[in-house]
Design a protein around this motif. Structure first.
Motif, PDB file in Angstrom:
ATOM      1  N   MET A  78     -12.214  -4.240 -11.810  1.00  0.00           N
ATOM      2  CA  MET A  78     -10.967  -4.596 -11.282  1.00  0.00           C
ATOM      3  C   MET A  78     -10.656  -6.043 -10.690  1.00  0.00           C
ATOM      4  O   MET A  78      -9.351  -6.548 -11.081  1.00  0.00           O
ATOM      5  CB  MET A  78     -10.374  -3.358 -10.244  1.00  0.00           C
ATOM      6  CG  MET A  78     -10.440  -1.967 -10.945  1.00  0.00           C
ATOM      7  SD  MET A  78     -10.132  -0.911  -9.673  1.00  0.00           S
ATOM      8  CE  MET A  78     -11.732  -0.551  -8.810  1.00  0.00           C
ATOM      9  N   VAL A  90      -7.330  -5.026  -6.669  1.00  0.00           N
ATOM     10  CA  VAL A  90      -8.148  -4.296  -7.423  1.00  0.00           C
ATOM     11  C   VAL A  90      -7.364  -3.434  -8.318  1.00  0.00           C
ATOM     12  O   VAL A  90      -7.157  -2.193  -8.409  1.00  0.00           O
ATOM     13  CB  VAL A  90      -9.131  -3.196  -6.522  1.00  0.00           C
ATOM     14  CG1 VAL A  90     -10.363  -3.850  -6.151  1.00  0.00           C
ATOM     15  CG2 VAL A  90      -8.179  -2.680  -5.354  1.00  0.00           C
ATOM     16  N   PRO A  91      -6.356  -3.940  -9.051  1.00  0.00           N
ATOM     17  CA  PRO A  91      -5.632  -3.224 -10.064  1.00  0.00           C
ATOM     18  C   PRO A  91      -6.155  -2.606 -11.211  1.00  0.00           C
ATOM     19  O   PRO A  91      -7.114  -2.910 -11.684  1.00  0.00           O
ATOM     20  CB  PRO A  91      -4.557  -4.285 -10.566  1.00  0.00           C
ATOM     21  CG  PRO A  91      -5.413  -5.623 -10.647  1.00  0.00           C
ATOM     22  CD  PRO A  91      -6.567  -5.372  -9.306  1.00  0.00           C
ATOM     23  N   TYR A 121      -8.574   5.284  -3.889  1.00  0.00           N
ATOM     24  CA  TYR A 121      -9.802   4.538  -3.919  1.00  0.00           C
ATOM     25  C   TYR A 121     -10.017   4.086  -2.464  1.00  0.00           C
ATOM     26  O   TYR A 121     -11.226   3.567  -2.004  1.00  0.00           O
ATOM     27  CB  TYR A 121      -9.922   3.242  -4.676  1.00  0.00           C
ATOM     28  CG  TYR A 121     -10.232   3.509  -5.914  1.00  0.00           C
ATOM     29  CD1 TYR A 121     -11.407   3.348  -6.556  1.00  0.00           C
ATOM     30  CD2 TYR A 121      -9.293   3.749  -7.387  1.00  0.00           C
ATOM     31  CE1 TYR A 121     -11.915   3.598  -7.812  1.00  0.00           C
ATOM     32  CE2 TYR A 121      -9.675   3.895  -8.481  1.00  0.00           C
ATOM     33  CZ  TYR A 121     -10.947   3.911  -8.809  1.00  0.00           C
ATOM     34  OH  TYR A 121     -11.312   4.318 -10.271  1.00  0.00           O
ATOM     35  N   ARG A 180      -7.625  -8.823 -12.255  1.00  0.00           N
ATOM     36  CA  ARG A 180      -6.693  -9.377 -11.423  1.00  0.00           C
ATOM     37  C   ARG A 180      -6.719 -10.899 -12.049  1.00  0.00           C
ATOM     38  O   ARG A 180      -5.867 -11.724 -12.034  1.00  0.00           O
ATOM     39  CB  ARG A 180      -7.128  -9.312  -9.885  1.00  0.00           C
ATOM     40  CG  ARG A 180      -6.166 -10.384  -8.970  1.00  0.00           C
ATOM     41  CD  ARG A 180      -4.783  -9.894  -9.084  1.00  0.00           C
ATOM     42  NE  ARG A 180      -3.808 -10.891  -8.355  1.00  0.00           N
ATOM     43  CZ  ARG A 180      -3.386 -10.810  -7.440  1.00  0.00           C
ATOM     44  NH1 ARG A 180      -3.653  -9.497  -6.495  1.00  0.00           N
ATOM     45  NH2 ARG A 180      -2.762 -11.684  -6.779  1.00  0.00           N
ATOM     46  N   PHE A 213      -2.133   0.317  -8.833  1.00  0.00           N
ATOM     47  CA  PHE A 213      -3.348   0.724  -8.147  1.00  0.00           C
ATOM     48  C   PHE A 213      -3.469   2.275  -7.854  1.00  0.00           C
ATOM     49  O   PHE A 213      -2.346   2.842  -7.709  1.00  0.00           O
ATOM     50  CB  PHE A 213      -3.385   0.046  -6.623  1.00  0.00           C
ATOM     51  CG  PHE A 213      -2.765  -1.339  -6.675  1.00  0.00           C
ATOM     52  CD1 PHE A 213      -3.724  -2.474  -7.087  1.00  0.00           C
ATOM     53  CD2 PHE A 213      -1.557  -1.555  -6.300  1.00  0.00           C
ATOM     54  CE1 PHE A 213      -3.395  -3.685  -7.041  1.00  0.00           C
ATOM     55  CE2 PHE A 213      -1.114  -3.143  -6.342  1.00  0.00           C
ATOM     56  CZ  PHE A 213      -1.959  -4.012  -6.703  1.00  0.00           C
ATOM     57  N   ASP A 214      -4.519   2.600  -7.527  1.00  0.00           N
ATOM     58  CA  ASP A 214      -4.797   4.061  -7.252  1.00  0.00           C
ATOM     59  C   ASP A 214      -5.290   3.951  -5.783  1.00  0.00           C
ATOM     60  O   ASP A 214      -6.552   3.642  -5.564  1.00  0.00           O
ATOM     61  CB  ASP A 214      -5.909   4.841  -8.027  1.00  0.00           C
ATOM     62  CG  ASP A 214      -6.059   6.286  -7.858  1.00  0.00           C
ATOM     63  OD1 ASP A 214      -5.526   6.778  -6.930  1.00  0.00           O
ATOM     64  OD2 ASP A 214      -6.608   6.916  -8.596  1.00  0.00           O
ATOM     65  N   ALA A 231      -5.581  -3.840  -1.833  1.00  0.00           N
ATOM     66  CA  ALA A 231      -5.121  -3.314  -3.051  1.00  0.00           C
ATOM     67  C   ALA A 231      -4.638  -4.144  -4.193  1.00  0.00           C
ATOM     68  O   ALA A 231      -4.999  -3.893  -5.220  1.00  0.00           O
ATOM     69  CB  ALA A 231      -4.068  -2.271  -2.725  1.00  0.00           C
TER      70      ALA A 231
END
Length: 206
Positions: free
Chosen positions: A66, A32-33, A9, A70, A5-6, A29
């Protein structure tokens, strides 16, 4: 599944001192990988492209891209099953740049999935490897693709010379060679048949 993940965001940066609300946001998180691999060796990655149109078919549910990743990592064992999932939903890009997906499995199958006119355009691998960077690949022959992006050309030629077979460290060296100074946040080599992962954060390839 192993997921990346980032957290920018969620408003984080190197100066963030997270309070309770910020820590609470991190609970979302895993939904939303940006890339990851599941226990079957299915790997999925996301890359920005200039434009996308995820459709608005009233007969389909709508997900963020994202969230679709998942779904793939939770429910697909191979590329064919991931493609079925890609065709099942409308996709919105409200909380992310317009992107395409690359998905591959432990059997050596892969596909680039692009939402261009409301339905997914699927470009499957015709070599024992496949490359995607940050341009739309659908409809391009290899000559046009090679002339579209220096990073794509470097990756393609390296993999072609190796007939698609790179040791993990060779693969990481390739990712180093095509990384971007101000944009590459991490690089990952997923061992789809071994379950082993190599990760370099912030272009620290040593």
């Amino acid at each position: 599944s192993d997921l990346m993940f980032d957290i920018t965001y969620f408003g984080f940066n190197k100066n963030t001192k997270p309070g309770l609300l910020e820590k609470f946001a991190l609970l979302f998180a895993p939904q939303v990988p940006l890339d990851g691999m599941n226990e079957y060796g299915l790997a999925v990655g996301i890359m920005a492209i200039p434009q996308s149109n995820g459709g608005n078919d009233p007969q389909k549910k709508t997900l963020g891209l994202m969230q679709l990743i998942r779904q793939m990592l939770d429910h697909a064992k191979n590329v064919d099953e991931a493609v079925v999932l890609a065709q099942k939903y409308n996709i919105v890009f409200t909380y992310s740049p317009t992107n395409h997906i690359m998905v591959s499995d432990a059997a050596g199958n892969s596909a680039i999935i692009e939402y261009l006119d409301g339905t997914p355009a699927i470009t499957r691998n015709t070599q024992p490897f496949q490359v995607a960077t940050n341009f739309i690949i659908s409809g391009l022959n290899i000559e046009r693709a090679l002339n579209s992006c220096r990073r794509y050309k470097t990756a393609w030629q390296t993999l072609e010379q190796a007939q698609g077979e790179l040791a993990p460290q060779q693969a990481m060296t390739l990712l180093n060679n095509i990384s971007q100074k101000d944009f590459t946040v991490w690089s990952v080599v997923y061992g789809q048949s071994t379950g082993k992962i190599q990760l370099a954060m912030g272009r620290d390839y040593d």
